[in-house]
Design a protein around this motif. Structure first.
Motif, short mmCIF file in Angstrom:
data_model
loop_
_atom_site.label_atom_id
_atom_site.label_comp_id
_atom_site.label_asym_id
_atom_site.label_seq_id
_atom_site.Cartn_x
_atom_site.Cartn_y
_atom_site.Cartn_z
N ILE A 59 -0.88 -10.06 21.62
CA ILE A 59 0.07 -9.01 22.02
C ILE A 59 0.03 -7.86 21.02
O ILE A 59 0.11 -8.09 19.80
CB ILE A 59 1.50 -9.59 22.11
CG1 ILE A 59 1.52 -10.74 23.15
CG2 ILE A 59 2.52 -8.51 22.48
CD1 ILE A 59 2.81 -11.54 23.17
N LYS B 137 4.32 -15.62 25.93
CA LYS B 137 3.78 -16.84 25.31
C LYS B 137 4.14 -18.08 26.13
O LYS B 137 3.40 -19.06 26.13
CB LYS B 137 4.30 -16.98 23.88
CG LYS B 137 3.71 -15.95 22.92
CD LYS B 137 2.24 -16.22 22.65
CE LYS B 137 1.62 -15.16 21.76
NZ LYS B 137 0.16 -15.31 21.63
N SER C 100 7.80 -10.79 24.32
CA SER C 100 6.65 -11.50 23.74
C SER C 100 6.81 -13.01 23.93
O SER C 100 5.85 -13.71 24.24
CB SER C 100 6.52 -11.17 22.25
OG SER C 100 6.41 -9.77 22.07
#
Ligand SMILES: Nc1nc2c(ncn2[C@@H]2O[C@H](COP(=O)(O)OP(=O)(O)OP(=O)(O)O)[C@@H](O)[C@H]2O)c(=O)[nH]1
Ligand SMILES: [Mg+2]
Length: 214
Positions: A191, A183, A179
């Motif tokens: 997400i 980003k 994640s």
């Protein structure tokens, strides 16, 4: 010279994509372009989404595959209008292929069109189809290094679904690191960790999708 040719192709694609978009907007149809590697779970996600939205949102589907009608047959069993595009070797859908399929899609009767792109993490990111949102489905068995290896796909996505989280106990995959990597490439991407097998996270994805449709 080669770069110029690529630009021309993409420019021509963009023009047709804009026409597709006018047609979608004119019929008040919201369009999601679903992209992923082969086997990540695109068809499974479409099936789960159809089940959750039955009686609430009228859905149509375009299935993109190099060959076969297997995915379209699975969708058709849910009673949803579906059109198969066989690209005959092309590794992505483009705006022109999509426009060729549109006369067979009952745009007046649907609110949401889900387009399953050809399984590939590279080419589909280059070709817009006239969609409102782009959704990338990654899956646990693919490994957590994919944002670094296929950055354009992650950069282009409005939402990234991390599918097959039911397999987390068996495979090495760091969801937090994955994640964070997304980003780093694309701050706006939403997400959703999900499992099309257990249903975990699917309601959250569907709620977000409904919010986008407005
Ligand atoms: N364990 C597990 N398996 C899943 C999940 N979602 C999908 N699968 C399985 O993964 C395989 C591929 O799923 P599909 O939905 O066909 O994937 P796809 O991205 O549409 O594949 P292509 O159209 O061939 O590119 C099937 O065997 C599914 O049952 C999940 O959340 N967990
Ligand atoms: Mg599929």
């Amino acid at each position: 010279m080669e770069i110029k040719v690529v630009k021309d192709i993409l420019g021509a694609n963009e023009q047709i994509a804009q026409k597709n978009r006018q047609l979608f907007d004119g019929n008040k149809v919201f369009v999601a372009n679903l992209m992923a590697s082969p086997g990540a779970g695109k068809t499974s996600l479409i099936l789960e989404t159809i089940k959750r939205l039955k009686g609430k949102t009228k859905i149509g589907v375009i299935e993109g595959d190099i060959s076969s009608t297997l995915d379209a047959e699975a969708i058709s069993k849910e009673g949803v209008p579906v059109v198969q595009i066989n690209t005959g070797g092309e590794c992505h859908l483009d705006a022109n292929m999509t426009s060729t399929a549109l006369p067979s899609v009952p745009l007046k009767d649907i609110d949401l069109l889900l387009i399953e792109n050809v399984g590939n993490l590279i080419c589909p990111a280059e070709f817009t189809l006239g969609e409102n949102i782009r959704v990338l489905i990654s899956s646990i068995p693919e490994g957590d290094d994919k944002p670094f290896k296929y950055p354009l796909m992650f950069h282009e996505a409005d939402a990234v679904l991390i599918n097959k989280i039911d397999l987390l106990p068996y495979l090495k995959f760091d969801v937090a690191a994955f994640s964070k990597a997304i980003k780093g490439i694309n701050q706006k991407a939403v997400i959703f960790p999900v499992s099309c097998t257990t249903g975990e996270g699917i309601d959250e994805w569907v709620s977000w999708l409904l919010e986008q449709i407005g």
